[in-house]
Scaffold this motif. Structure first.
Motif, PDB file in Angstrom:
ATOM      1  N   GLY A 109       0.821  -1.211   0.000  1.00  0.00           N
ATOM      2  CA  GLY A 109       0.000   0.000   0.000  1.00  0.00           C
ATOM      3  C   GLY A 109       0.850   1.254   0.000  1.00  0.00           C
ATOM      4  N   PRO A 110       1.201   1.777  -1.168  1.00  0.00           N
ATOM      5  CA  PRO A 110       2.032   2.984  -1.214  1.00  0.00           C
ATOM      6  C   PRO A 110       1.421   4.119  -0.381  1.00  0.00           C
ATOM      7  CG  PRO A 110       1.746   2.069  -3.415  1.00  0.00           C
ATOM      8  CD  PRO A 110       0.820   1.316  -2.515  1.00  0.00           C
ATOM      9  N   PRO A 111       2.181   4.679   0.561  1.00  0.00           N
ATOM     10  CA  PRO A 111       1.665   5.784   1.376  1.00  0.00           C
ATOM     11  C   PRO A 111       1.744   7.109   0.613  1.00  0.00           C
ATOM     12  CG  PRO A 111       3.869   5.231   2.091  1.00  0.00           C
ATOM     13  CD  PRO A 111       3.531   4.262   0.992  1.00  0.00           C
ATOM     14  N   VAL A 112       1.093   7.138  -0.540  1.00  0.00           N
ATOM     15  CA  VAL A 112       1.145   8.295  -1.449  1.00  0.00           C
ATOM     16  C   VAL A 112      -0.274   8.812  -1.655  1.00  0.00           C
ATOM     17  CG1 VAL A 112       1.736   9.073  -3.781  1.00  0.00           C
ATOM     18  CG2 VAL A 112       3.175   7.363  -2.621  1.00  0.00           C
ATOM     19  N   ILE A 113      -0.495  10.075  -1.351  1.00  0.00           N
ATOM     20  CA  ILE A 113      -1.818  10.685  -1.535  1.00  0.00           C
ATOM     21  C   ILE A 113      -1.908  11.314  -2.919  1.00  0.00           C
ATOM     22  CG2 ILE A 113      -3.338  12.557  -0.767  1.00  0.00           C
ATOM     23  CD1 ILE A 113      -2.492  11.900   2.095  1.00  0.00           C
ATOM     24  N   ASP A 143      -1.991  15.670  -6.871  1.00  0.00           N
ATOM     25  CA  ASP A 143      -0.540  15.535  -6.981  1.00  0.00           C
ATOM     26  C   ASP A 143      -0.189  14.787  -8.266  1.00  0.00           C
ATOM     27  OD1 ASP A 143       2.164  15.218  -6.687  1.00  0.00           O
ATOM     28  OD2 ASP A 143       2.075  13.990  -4.872  1.00  0.00           O
ATOM     29  N   PRO A 144       0.372  15.476  -9.268  1.00  0.00           N
ATOM     30  CA  PRO A 144       0.703  14.810 -10.526  1.00  0.00           C
ATOM     31  C   PRO A 144       1.744  13.714 -10.345  1.00  0.00           C
ATOM     32  CG  PRO A 144       1.605  17.049 -10.472  1.00  0.00           C
ATOM     33  CD  PRO A 144       0.693  16.917  -9.299  1.00  0.00           C
ATOM     34  N   ALA A 145       2.578  13.832  -9.294  1.00  0.00           N
ATOM     35  CA  ALA A 145       3.601  12.810  -9.042  1.00  0.00           C
ATOM     36  C   ALA A 145       2.967  11.469  -8.720  1.00  0.00           C
ATOM     37  CB  ALA A 145       4.522  13.246  -7.901  1.00  0.00           C
ATOM     38  N   ALA A 146       1.776  11.483  -8.110  1.00  0.00           N
ATOM     39  CA  ALA A 146       1.095  10.240  -7.768  1.00  0.00           C
ATOM     40  C   ALA A 146       0.720   9.470  -9.032  1.00  0.00           C
ATOM     41  CB  ALA A 146      -0.144  10.534  -6.936  1.00  0.00           C
ATOM     42  N   ALA A 147       0.269  10.185 -10.058  1.00  0.00           N
ATOM     43  CA  ALA A 147      -0.079   9.536 -11.322  1.00  0.00           C
ATOM     44  C   ALA A 147       1.154   8.917 -11.974  1.00  0.00           C
ATOM     45  CB  ALA A 147      -0.725  10.541 -12.269  1.00  0.00           C
ATOM     46  N   GLU A 148       2.298   9.577 -11.830  1.00  0.00           N
ATOM     47  CA  GLU A 148       3.545   9.033 -12.384  1.00  0.00           C
ATOM     48  C   GLU A 148       3.940   7.751 -11.654  1.00  0.00           C
ATOM     49  OE1 GLU A 148       6.567  12.030 -12.279  1.00  0.00           O
ATOM     50  OE2 GLU A 148       5.331  13.507 -13.339  1.00  0.00           O
ATOM     51  N   ILE A 149       3.764   7.738 -10.327  1.00  0.00           N
ATOM     52  CA  ILE A 149       4.094   6.542  -9.543  1.00  0.00           C
ATOM     53  C   ILE A 149       3.197   5.381  -9.965  1.00  0.00           C
ATOM     54  CG2 ILE A 149       4.065   5.549  -7.212  1.00  0.00           C
ATOM     55  CD1 ILE A 149       4.801   8.406  -6.207  1.00  0.00           C
ATOM     56  N   ALA A 150       1.893   5.662 -10.133  1.00  0.00           N
ATOM     57  CA  ALA A 150       0.961   4.621 -10.567  1.00  0.00           C
ATOM     58  C   ALA A 150       1.355   4.081 -11.938  1.00  0.00           C
ATOM     59  CB  ALA A 150      -0.462   5.182 -10.598  1.00  0.00           C
ATOM     60  N   ALA A 151       1.783   4.966 -12.836  1.00  0.00           N
ATOM     61  CA  ALA A 151       2.196   4.541 -14.182  1.00  0.00           C
ATOM     62  C   ALA A 151       3.434   3.649 -14.110  1.00  0.00           C
ATOM     63  CB  ALA A 151       2.465   5.760 -15.058  1.00  0.00           C
ATOM     64  N   ARG A 152       4.374   3.993 -13.232  1.00  0.00           N
ATOM     65  CA  ARG A 152       5.582   3.171 -13.067  1.00  0.00           C
ATOM     66  C   ARG A 152       5.229   1.784 -12.543  1.00  0.00           C
ATOM     67  NH1 ARG A 152       8.271   8.083 -10.121  1.00  0.00           N
ATOM     68  NH2 ARG A 152       8.997   9.297 -11.902  1.00  0.00           N
ATOM     69  N   LEU A 153       4.279   1.733 -11.602  1.00  0.00           N
ATOM     70  CA  LEU A 153       3.872   0.446 -11.039  1.00  0.00           C
ATOM     71  C   LEU A 153       3.226  -0.428 -12.116  1.00  0.00           C
ATOM     72  CD1 LEU A 153       2.426   1.550  -7.562  1.00  0.00           C
ATOM     73  CD2 LEU A 153       4.616   0.442  -8.025  1.00  0.00           C
ATOM     74  N   ARG A 154       2.320   0.149 -12.895  1.00  0.00           N
ATOM     75  CA  ARG A 154       1.658  -0.618 -13.955  1.00  0.00           C
ATOM     76  C   ARG A 154       2.671  -1.130 -14.984  1.00  0.00           C
ATOM     77  NH1 ARG A 154      -2.033   3.770 -13.642  1.00  0.00           N
ATOM     78  NH2 ARG A 154      -3.892   3.181 -12.454  1.00  0.00           N
ATOM     79  N   ALA A 155       3.609  -0.259 -15.340  1.00  0.00           N
ATOM     80  CA  ALA A 155       4.614  -0.641 -16.340  1.00  0.00           C
ATOM     81  C   ALA A 155       5.493  -1.783 -15.834  1.00  0.00           C
ATOM     82  CB  ALA A 155       5.481   0.569 -16.699  1.00  0.00           C
ATOM     83  N   ALA A 156       5.649  -1.873 -14.515  1.00  0.00           N
ATOM     84  CA  ALA A 156       6.489  -2.917 -13.925  1.00  0.00           C
ATOM     85  C   ALA A 156       5.708  -4.193 -13.629  1.00  0.00           C
ATOM     86  CB  ALA A 156       7.131  -2.400 -12.645  1.00  0.00           C
ATOM     87  N   GLY A 157       4.407  -4.218 -13.968  1.00  0.00           N
ATOM     88  CA  GLY A 157       3.616  -5.429 -13.783  1.00  0.00           C
ATOM     89  C   GLY A 157       2.754  -5.476 -12.543  1.00  0.00           C
ATOM     90  N   TRP A 158       2.717  -4.381 -11.790  1.00  0.00           N
ATOM     91  CA  TRP A 158       1.844  -4.326 -10.610  1.00  0.00           C
ATOM     92  C   TRP A 158       0.409  -4.038 -11.045  1.00  0.00           C
ATOM     93  CZ3 TRP A 158       3.334  -5.112  -5.508  1.00  0.00           C
ATOM     94  CH2 TRP A 158       4.719  -5.227  -5.287  1.00  0.00           C
TER      95      TRP A 158
END
Length: 374
Positions: A109-113, A143-158
């Motif tokens: 559970g990423p602690p990212v809002i 927070d636009p950074a949160a969308a980037e983190i989500a994109a990185r997770l999806r790209a890595a198979g999460w």
């Protein structure tokens, strides 16, 4: 360069958490003792110089009938979530380590809002018949950074997980919470941030003679009686008294101020009780309970204001009311709780949610089927 991940001692883990301004109460070593049905492992990420850079409490739950388990890091791990090489540098070593330990799937559970809605926005949304969920309402901030983190997770198979419950295999924490920011604010500022009803109720409780005191482990049975009454009234599943006794022992042994219990007395009767958890500068209202008796003396507002006052004295930067419903439908009984929390000022916040990585797709799918039929 990829970080090296290895098991660390509880003392190393706790020292790292104490060096941080904040971490979830579910990412401290003692939380493992609250969950005896899960095995646990304290994980540490080390850089090339051998310096500890991040930690994680991994809870491990076996799948029935086989020696493979679900690995769960609730509201964690405590790492640099904004690192551009998040998946490679931080998460890949964790997946490799947990796979070696026999995990068939990893949940975290990423602690990212990602988004926030002010109390005024929430209040207006509840009154708007066109708004059915928080997602229908434009956020006050994003927070636009949160969308980037989500994109990185999806790209890595999460994969983003479906919401679940805390118990058994349906691990899950609330995606939506309500928080009151304390940083840079005086107690007078916080009082002025309460809505008129809250201020009126606090005054009414004081005039009626409601006294809020701190309790101890011996007062947990009183809390639990009120908690059971609240559960019956509000239709949720209770935890046994032993759970709260175990939580108290585990958390306060690690840090005497990690968990507090508050009781609201009136004319010799306890009308409300609540638990408070603290890690660093983050304070959580964890569990609350109240009687249907003498609600007119407003013990719930009184107990919350006392806890907020004490949290401010502790140097908290945020007072966290924990989970809220994301529905705005007036017919849902949880909307009343949302309205109550919004009355304290502050803002609703949406986390990125929980994410799964199937290390064994067949077993992960079997778990999905098991949970669906359960």
């Amino acid at each position: 360069m990829t970080l090296r991940l290895q098991t660390i001692t509880r003392d190393e883990h706790l020292a790292f958490v104490r060096s941080r301004p904040s971490a979830s109460h579910m990412q401290v070593p003692s939380w493992a003792d609250v969950k005896p049905d899960w095995r646990s492992e304290n994980l540490g990420w080390f850089d090339e110089r051998g310096h500890l850079q991040g930690t994680g409490l991994a809870l491990l739950r076996p799948l029935p009938g086989i020696k493979r388990h679900l690995a769960y890091l609730p509201e964690g791990p405590v790492i640099d979530w904004h690192a551009p090489d998040l998946a490679e540098r931080w998460l890949r070593p964790m997946l490799a380590h947990l796979k070696q330990r026999g995990a068939f799937s990893v949940k975290m559970g990423p602690p990212v809002i990602a988004r926030r809605w002010s109390a005024d926005t929430v209040k207006a949304a509840i009154a708007d018949p066109a708004a059915h969920r928080l997602a229908d309402v434009p956020p006050t901030s994003e927070d636009p950074a949160a969308a980037e983190i989500a994109a990185r997770l999806r790209a890595a198979g999460w994969r983003q997980a479906e919401p679940g419950g805390e118990d058994g295999f349906a691990a899950g924490q609330p995606r939506h919470v309500f928080q009151v920011p304390f940083a840079g604010r005086t107690l007078d500022d916080l009082h002025k941030g309460l809505n008129q009803q809250w201020r009126r109720n606090i005054k009414k409780a004081d005039k009626a003679g409601v006294k809020v005191v701190r309790g101890g482990r011996d007062d947990l049975p009183v809390f639990h009686e009120l908690y059971a009454e609240t559960a019956e009234r509000d239709r949720f599943i209770t935890r046994p008294l032993s759970y709260f006794q175990r939580m108290w022992t585990a958390l306060t042994t690690e840090d005497p101020d990690r968990m507090r219990l508050y009781l609201a007395h009136h004319d010799g009767d306890v009308l409300a009780a609540a638990t408070l958890l603290t890690v660093g500068t983050h304070v959580w209202y964890s569990y609350g309970a109240s009687s249907s008796r003498r609600r007119e003396v407003q013990p719930n507002n009184a107990i919350q204001w006392r806890m907020m006052t004490d949290a401010h004295e502790l140097g908290a930067t945020v007072y966290d009311f924990r989970g809220i419903t994301d529905t705005l439908d007036e017919s849902d009984h949880l909307v009343g709780l949302l309205r109550f929390k919004a009355g304290a000022g502050g803002e609703a916040a949406e986390y990125l949610g929980e994410w799964d990585f199937p290390l064994n797709r067949l077993l992960h799918k079997a778990l999905d089927v098991y949970m669906t039929r359960r």
